[in-house]
Design an enzyme around this catalytic site. Structure first.
Site, PDB file in Angstrom:
ATOM      1  N   LYS A   2      -8.298 121.797  34.467  1.00 40.40           N
ATOM      2  CA  LYS A   2      -8.263 120.536  33.718  1.00 40.40           C
ATOM      3  C   LYS A   2      -7.133 120.522  32.695  1.00 40.40           C
ATOM      4  O   LYS A   2      -6.398 119.542  32.560  1.00 40.40           O
ATOM      5  CB  LYS A   2      -9.613 120.300  33.035  1.00 40.40           C
ATOM      6  CG  LYS A   2      -9.734 118.918  32.368  1.00 40.40           C
ATOM      7  CD  LYS A   2     -11.181 118.456  32.287  1.00 40.40           C
ATOM      8  CE  LYS A   2     -11.982 119.211  31.261  1.00 40.40           C
ATOM      9  NZ  LYS A   2     -12.252 118.407  30.056  1.00 40.40           N
ATOM     10  N   ARG A   6     -16.699 112.123  18.040  1.00 38.52           N
ATOM     11  CA  ARG A   6     -16.002 113.385  17.784  1.00 38.52           C
ATOM     12  C   ARG A   6     -14.904 113.185  16.748  1.00 38.52           C
ATOM     13  O   ARG A   6     -14.112 112.252  16.835  1.00 38.52           O
ATOM     14  CB  ARG A   6     -15.406 113.936  19.079  1.00 38.52           C
ATOM     15  CG  ARG A   6     -16.473 114.274  20.100  1.00 38.52           C
ATOM     16  CD  ARG A   6     -15.883 114.704  21.426  1.00 38.52           C
ATOM     17  NE  ARG A   6     -15.208 115.989  21.333  1.00 38.52           N
ATOM     18  CZ  ARG A   6     -14.619 116.593  22.359  1.00 38.52           C
ATOM     19  NH1 ARG A   6     -14.609 116.019  23.540  1.00 38.52           N
ATOM     20  NH2 ARG A   6     -14.023 117.755  22.192  1.00 38.52           N
ATOM     21  N   ASP A  39     -14.982 126.881  26.108  1.00 42.80           N
ATOM     22  CA  ASP A  39     -15.723 125.917  26.926  1.00 42.80           C
ATOM     23  C   ASP A  39     -16.790 126.574  27.780  1.00 42.80           C
ATOM     24  O   ASP A  39     -17.608 125.879  28.398  1.00 42.80           O
ATOM     25  CB  ASP A  39     -14.757 125.144  27.821  1.00 42.80           C
ATOM     26  CG  ASP A  39     -13.924 124.135  27.048  1.00 42.80           C
ATOM     27  OD1 ASP A  39     -14.428 123.610  26.026  1.00 42.80           O
ATOM     28  OD2 ASP A  39     -12.782 123.871  27.448  1.00 42.80           O
ATOM     29  N   ARG A  51     -22.919 121.650  20.955  1.00 40.57           N
ATOM     30  CA  ARG A  51     -23.357 122.502  22.064  1.00 40.57           C
ATOM     31  C   ARG A  51     -24.264 123.638  21.610  1.00 40.57           C
ATOM     32  O   ARG A  51     -25.066 124.138  22.410  1.00 40.57           O
ATOM     33  CB  ARG A  51     -22.137 123.050  22.824  1.00 40.57           C
ATOM     34  CG  ARG A  51     -21.464 121.983  23.663  1.00 40.57           C
ATOM     35  CD  ARG A  51     -20.261 122.485  24.430  1.00 40.57           C
ATOM     36  NE  ARG A  51     -19.788 121.452  25.344  1.00 40.57           N
ATOM     37  CZ  ARG A  51     -18.592 121.453  25.932  1.00 40.57           C
ATOM     38  NH1 ARG A  51     -17.750 122.449  25.681  1.00 40.57           N
ATOM     39  NH2 ARG A  51     -18.252 120.479  26.746  1.00 40.57           N
TER      40      ARG A  51
END
EC number: 2.5.1.19
Length: 451
Positions: free
Chosen positions: A35, A136, A333, A364
């Protein structure tokens, strides 16, 4: 410029998912293109003079948002076939005024990097996004770009919708990153491309270096020097970028889910093809190996300046981990799925120094703590991480529905957990998976998963 509402701002209808244990996972999988490299391939090709060819491009929603944005600013970006794209650039300094707001969907990478592109061009662009992205904070990229002369007007709290009025000529800066962030570093370097003089970024803690590798590949004058204060990256502005032929390797962040799945499901043996193993991105595989995972690199090679290999992963019993916070940027990530692995390890894992996870697509840390608790794991939430009491291989209890908070990596992590659970794991919404890994569930089925 007014900011029209984003078509992504109210997420598409939820797609509940039930996933259950189904025995060993076997076979080969090819994960989507990286990505980070996909985003940068489109952006730098859009700034080159001439036509670049890209193969292996990730075609998730986040990268498609980048493609739409560079088109809106004058580049021609054409899809020729699956993962095959042709991009004709406008040249550094040649970006055009977009006629409407740039819809970033759920993509923080698109937003922050494109803000850098716009900041040093004499154009104005408004960025909008979905509900998750609009929550965010963008302050850490607003600050250095403002120092370079851009006029940035965000919504309250430094959030989207946000308007950037670029300045040309912008002001070169010397900026030390207060927090390890490849996105902030990259935004400054991209702004520096159209800024006279030398733009300097100092990284006290190294982060993924795809921008530096690709900028050099496109012909930018760039140096990287290790110093006592950190990595010093110096870019000479008013660059002329040359078109490239780019082969995008498989995304290690996507490969991580299959690596953990094969590790935790007894009897499994999976080969993940063509995985990018850039050392600034491969921390998860090192952490899993330290826990006892059986991960073999097959046919290591170099593709487009990036190290690549096939990864053969077989089931292994894991022991608890206490990863070095200094390694966090190389796996930032992948922590959600590392928590799943830790939950099945022998012993207690303390995973700290990852406060950055609280400002991702979701918080998260909190979201994983709640979900793991729901499927029978004992955890303790820290301000900057989690303490996870491992189950020593005992299957998860199952249950749910797990709240994914519109976060693709949370959804995929609990899908992996469901593969070794006594009862199905129920996930409230699998739709966000499409932002980074559109064929994740079909690929899981090809190696034997029941979902």
């Amino acid at each position: 410029m007014s900011a029209p509402s984003s078509p992504h701002s109210s997420h598409a209808a939820a797609q509940p998912l039930s996933i259950r244990a189904s025995g060993p996972l076997r076979g080969e999988v090819a994960v989507p293109g990286d990505k980070s490299i996909s985003h940068r391939s489109l952006m730098l090709s859009a700034l080159a003079v001439g036509t670049s060819q890209i193969s292996g491009l990730l075609e998730g929603e986040d990268v498609i948002a980048t493609a739409a944005a560079v088109r809106a600013m004058g580049a021609q970006a054409e899809r020729l076939g699956p993962g095959e794209w042709r991009v004709s650039g406008v040249g550094v300094g040649g970006l055009l005024q977009p006629t409407q707001a740039l819809d970033m969907g759920n993509s923080g990478t698109s937003t922050r990097l494109l803000m850098g592109l716009v900041a040093s061009h004499p154009i104005t662009a408004t960025f909008v996004g979905d509900a998750s992205l609009s929550g965010r904070p963008m302050g850490r990229v607003i600050a250095p770009l403002s120092d370079m002369g851009a006029d940035i007007t965000p919504a309250p709290g430094g959030r989207l919708p946000l308007t950037v009025r670029g300045l040309y000529p912008a002001v070169p800066i010397r900026y030390t990153l207060p927090v390890a962030s490849a996105q902030v570093k990259s935004a400054i370097l991209l702004a520096g491309l159209n800024t006279p003089g030398t733009t300097t970024v100092i990284e006290p803690v190294p982060t993924r270096d795809h921008s530096e590798r690709m900028l050099a590949g496109f012909g930018a004058q760039l140096t990287v020097e290790p110093t006592p204060e950190g990595r010093v990256i110096m870019l000479t502005g008013e660059a002329e970028l040359k078109p490239q032929t780019i082969v995008v390797p498989g995304d290690p962040s996507s490969a991580a889910f299959f690596a953990v799945a094969a590790t935790i499901v007894p009897g499994s043996d999976i080969t993940i093809l063509n995985v990018g193993l850039n050392p600034t991105r491969s921390g998860l595989f090192a952490a899993l190996r330290a826990m006892g995972a059986d991960i073999e690199e097959v046919s290591p090679r170099t593709v487009g300046g990036e190290p690549v290999a096939d990864l053969r992963v077989r089931h292994a019993r894991l022991t608890a981990c206490d990863p070095d916070p200094a390694a966090a940027p190389s796996m930032i990530d992948e922590f959600p799925v590392l928590f799943v692995a830790a939950a099945l390890a022998k012993g207690t894992s303390r995973i700290a120094g990852i406060e950055e996870m609280r400002v991702k697509e979701s918080d998260r840390i909190a979201t994983m703590a709640a979900g793991l608790t729901a499927i029978g794991v004992s955890v303790e939430e820290l301000p900057d991480g989690l303490v996870v009491h491992g189950r020593d291989g005992e299957p998860f209890a199952g249950g749910g529905p797990i709240a994914t908070r519109l976060d693709h990596r949370i959804a995929m992590s609990f899908a992996v957990a469901g593969l070794h659970a006594s009862a199905p794991v129920e996930i409230d919404d699998a739709a966000p998976i499409a932002t980074s890994f559109p064929n994740f569930l079909p690929l899981l089925r090809t190696v034997g998963a029941a979902c």
